[in-house]
Design an enzyme around this catalytic site. Structure first.
Site, PDB file in Angstrom:
ATOM      1  N   HIS A 156       0.836  -1.219   0.000  1.00 11.09           N
ATOM      2  CA  HIS A 156       0.000   0.000   0.000  1.00 11.09           C
ATOM      3  C   HIS A 156       0.866   1.262   0.000  1.00 11.09           C
ATOM      4  O   HIS A 156       0.436   2.316   0.472  1.00 11.09           O
ATOM      5  CB  HIS A 156      -0.937   0.050   1.215  1.00 11.09           C
ATOM      6  CG  HIS A 156      -1.651  -1.237   1.475  1.00 11.09           C
ATOM      7  ND1 HIS A 156      -2.889  -1.519   0.958  1.00 11.09           N
ATOM      8  CD2 HIS A 156      -1.290  -2.353   2.172  1.00 11.09           C
ATOM      9  CE1 HIS A 156      -3.261  -2.732   1.336  1.00 11.09           C
ATOM     10  NE2 HIS A 156      -2.303  -3.262   2.073  1.00 11.09           N
ATOM     11  N   SER A 277      15.543  21.345 -16.749  1.00 13.40           N
ATOM     12  CA  SER A 277      14.315  22.109 -16.977  1.00 13.40           C
ATOM     13  C   SER A 277      14.672  23.387 -17.724  1.00 13.40           C
ATOM     14  O   SER A 277      15.780  23.911 -17.573  1.00 13.40           O
ATOM     15  CB  SER A 277      13.691  22.437 -15.624  1.00 13.40           C
ATOM     16  OG  SER A 277      12.974  23.647 -15.689  1.00 13.40           O
ATOM     17  N   LYS A 283      16.743  21.643 -11.483  1.00 14.63           N
ATOM     18  CA  LYS A 283      16.057  20.401 -11.816  1.00 14.63           C
ATOM     19  C   LYS A 283      16.924  19.385 -12.551  1.00 14.63           C
ATOM     20  O   LYS A 283      17.771  19.715 -13.358  1.00 14.63           O
ATOM     21  CB  LYS A 283      14.823  20.687 -12.709  1.00 14.63           C
ATOM     22  CG  LYS A 283      13.706  21.403 -12.021  1.00 14.63           C
ATOM     23  CD  LYS A 283      12.958  20.582 -10.984  1.00 14.63           C
ATOM     24  CE  LYS A 283      12.073  19.527 -11.594  1.00 14.63           C
ATOM     25  NZ  LYS A 283      10.903  20.087 -12.274  1.00 14.63           N
ATOM     26  N   GLU A 290       9.891   8.333 -17.260  1.00 13.57           N
ATOM     27  CA  GLU A 290       8.569   8.943 -17.510  1.00 13.57           C
ATOM     28  C   GLU A 290       8.085   8.625 -18.919  1.00 13.57           C
ATOM     29  O   GLU A 290       6.917   8.324 -19.144  1.00 13.57           O
ATOM     30  CB  GLU A 290       8.644  10.462 -17.331  1.00 13.57           C
ATOM     31  CG  GLU A 290       8.718  10.880 -15.870  1.00 13.57           C
ATOM     32  CD  GLU A 290       8.890  12.381 -15.712  1.00 13.57           C
ATOM     33  OE1 GLU A 290       8.169  12.963 -14.904  1.00 13.57           O
ATOM     34  OE2 GLU A 290       9.750  12.973 -16.389  1.00 13.57           O
TER      35      GLU A 290
END
Ligand code: ARG
Length: 459
Positions: A156, A277, A283, A290
């Site tokens: 979970h 970024s 970043k 992804e």
């Protein structure tokens, strides 16, 4: 350009419809397979004396020349040819004259395209299997280096019990092995020759289906001509197996994405596999996992698409089936690209942060089960032990301390059976090492697991 079927028609096709109907834009991918299929067919026609040996030989030479022309970029199949089959047949006729018109004896584009697609898929499945194998080896390497590194295990997405990092990585190795087994199984149903089924009913020409099947390396032949030209199960199975590969890649991607966050900080990306970024200078983005997670959607879409295309079709061939190609082509490319990218990520793009991983398992209650098991060992019933440990957790949470910070006399207030050795029992390393059941995460079991994978993959 006049069509092979133009004699039956008074006027030519509306230009838009002509393009709408064409498949050359994408089925040119099948060029090599189509030529090989035609060579096998021509050889068989010669052996069966449907055409003379010399005619057969000339057709084969013409076809081989077309292959070379293509490889040298002299021939580039394109619209306004309707599809790759016509494009090659027309070029053959322009190369060797009217003799080229004999090639299509005893076959149809229906069995031809069904054959081409199988030949193409058979090759791609082998390539994908090779990529899966390479990726498994990369995973094994990482697993071998991290037997004693611990990682929190979750259920979970809540801390559950600590694990050996190797054990976690090896879970993926198992999944990708099942993916390979599945593809192998699909391959047995891809590797069947439909050639000779002709349009749908077979042919009165004296063909030898076993010969063309053997020439093309098929294991066996379809026994029902209608099924042979209508079946796309094998393609759907490929898309389904590919969907599971993508599912596994996507789950792994998801884990990597949160492992490299500041919040988890279990790993970091090296510069060769991370992106920046355009606005925020701090970043370092996990674009690779992804993208893999994102591309999973299109493969699932292709599976749904082809299932839907096929579901309402009466027997036998319907033009709807022309829609099978793009999903198959795109899926093979997507799965291959994602496997390559993930392999690179594991080979050079991902560095596990051993210190943070080891620290993280020191600061939680994921050793609670071990306290219950400790009491079980002293003769307490598990359900009772479970309740006692529940109360200890509640007490520690209220005092903002961990189990290891609870003095022995406090432990004893919950049960007299507690002794000094409780502290030893709840050390994360010992917690992991004590899970020695078959398939468990103890270091000994993980060593065994690694050895068996080493034997399977590297010998
Ligand atoms: N381009 C067609 C396809 O991909 C080839 C088969 C055409 N057959 C036919 N009867 N029109 O499905």
């Amino acid at each position: 350009m006049s069509k092979a079927w133009s004699a039956r028609f008074e006027t030519s096709l509306n230009p838009f419809i002509q393009e709408f109907n064409a498949s050359i834009q994408f089925d040119k991918t099948l060029i090599i397979e189509d030529i090989d299929c035609s060579i096998a067919h021509a050889r068989m026609l010669g052996k069966q004396h449907v055409i003379t040996k010399e005619e057969s030989q000339k057709i084969i030479e013409g076809l081989k020349e077309i292959k070379i022309d293509y490889q040298k970029c002299i021939f580039e199949p394109a619209f306004p040819s309707e599809d790759i089959h016509y494009a090659i047949e027309n070029l053959l006729i322009s190369k060797i004259g009217d003799l080229g018109k004999k090639l299509h004896t005893g076959r149809s584009r229906n069995d031809q395209v069904a054959t081409d697609i199988r030949l193409w898929l058979r090759k791609k499945i082998n390539e994908i299997d090779d990529l899966l194998f390479s990726f498994q080896k990369s995973l094994l390497k990482i697993a071998q280096q991290n037997i004693n590194v611990l990682i929190p295990g979750y259920t979970h997405l809540q801390r559950a019990q600590p694990l050996s990092l190797s054990h976690h990585i090896l879970a993926y190795l198992e999944m990708f092995q099942r993916d390979r087994d599945r593809l192998k199984e699909v391959q047995t149903r891809v590797n069947i020759s439909p050639l000779g089924a002709a349009a749908l009913a077979g042919t009165k020409i004296n063909i030898d289906r076993y010969m063309t099947a053997q020439e093309l390396g098929f294991k066996t032949i379809y026994m029902n001509s209608i099924d042979a030209v209508s079946d796309r199960d094998f393609a759907i199975e490929f898309l389904s197996s590919s969907s599971l590969i993508m599912t596994h890649l996507s789950r792994l991607s998801e884990e990597i994405i949160f492992w490299v966050t500041d919040e988890f900080a279990f790993a970091q990306l090296t510069d060769t596999c991370a992106t920046g970024s355009s606005l925020m200078p701090q970043k370092k983005n996990p674009d690779v996992p992804e993208l893999i997670r994102g591309k999973t959607g299109r493969v699932f879409g292709h599976l749904q698409g082809l299932l839907t295309t096929v579901k309402g079709l009466p027997l036998a061939y319907n033009k709807d089936l022309q829609e099978d190609k793009e999903p198959i082509f795109d899926t093979a490319k997507t799965v291959s690209d994602c496997l390559k990218a993930m392999t690179i990520l594991f080979d050079e793009g991902l560095k596990f942060n051993e210190f943070n991983l080891m620290q993280s398992v020191e600061k939680d209650f994921s050793n609670a089960t071990d306290i219950a098991d400790y009491l079980v060992n002293k003769g307490v019933a598990f359900r009772e032990a479970y309740q006692i440990v529940g109360s200890i957790v509640m007490f520690c949470v209220s005092k903002k301390i961990l189990f290891k910070e609870l003095p022995l006399n406090e432990f004893r207030r919950f049960h007299q059976a507690f002794d000094e050795d409780i502290y030893e029992n709840i050390l994360p390393k010992n917690v992991v090492n004590s899970r020695n059941s078959v398939g468990g995460t103890s270091f000994k079991r993980v060593e065994e697991e690694l050895l068996s994978w080493k034997n399977r993959l590297l010998n």
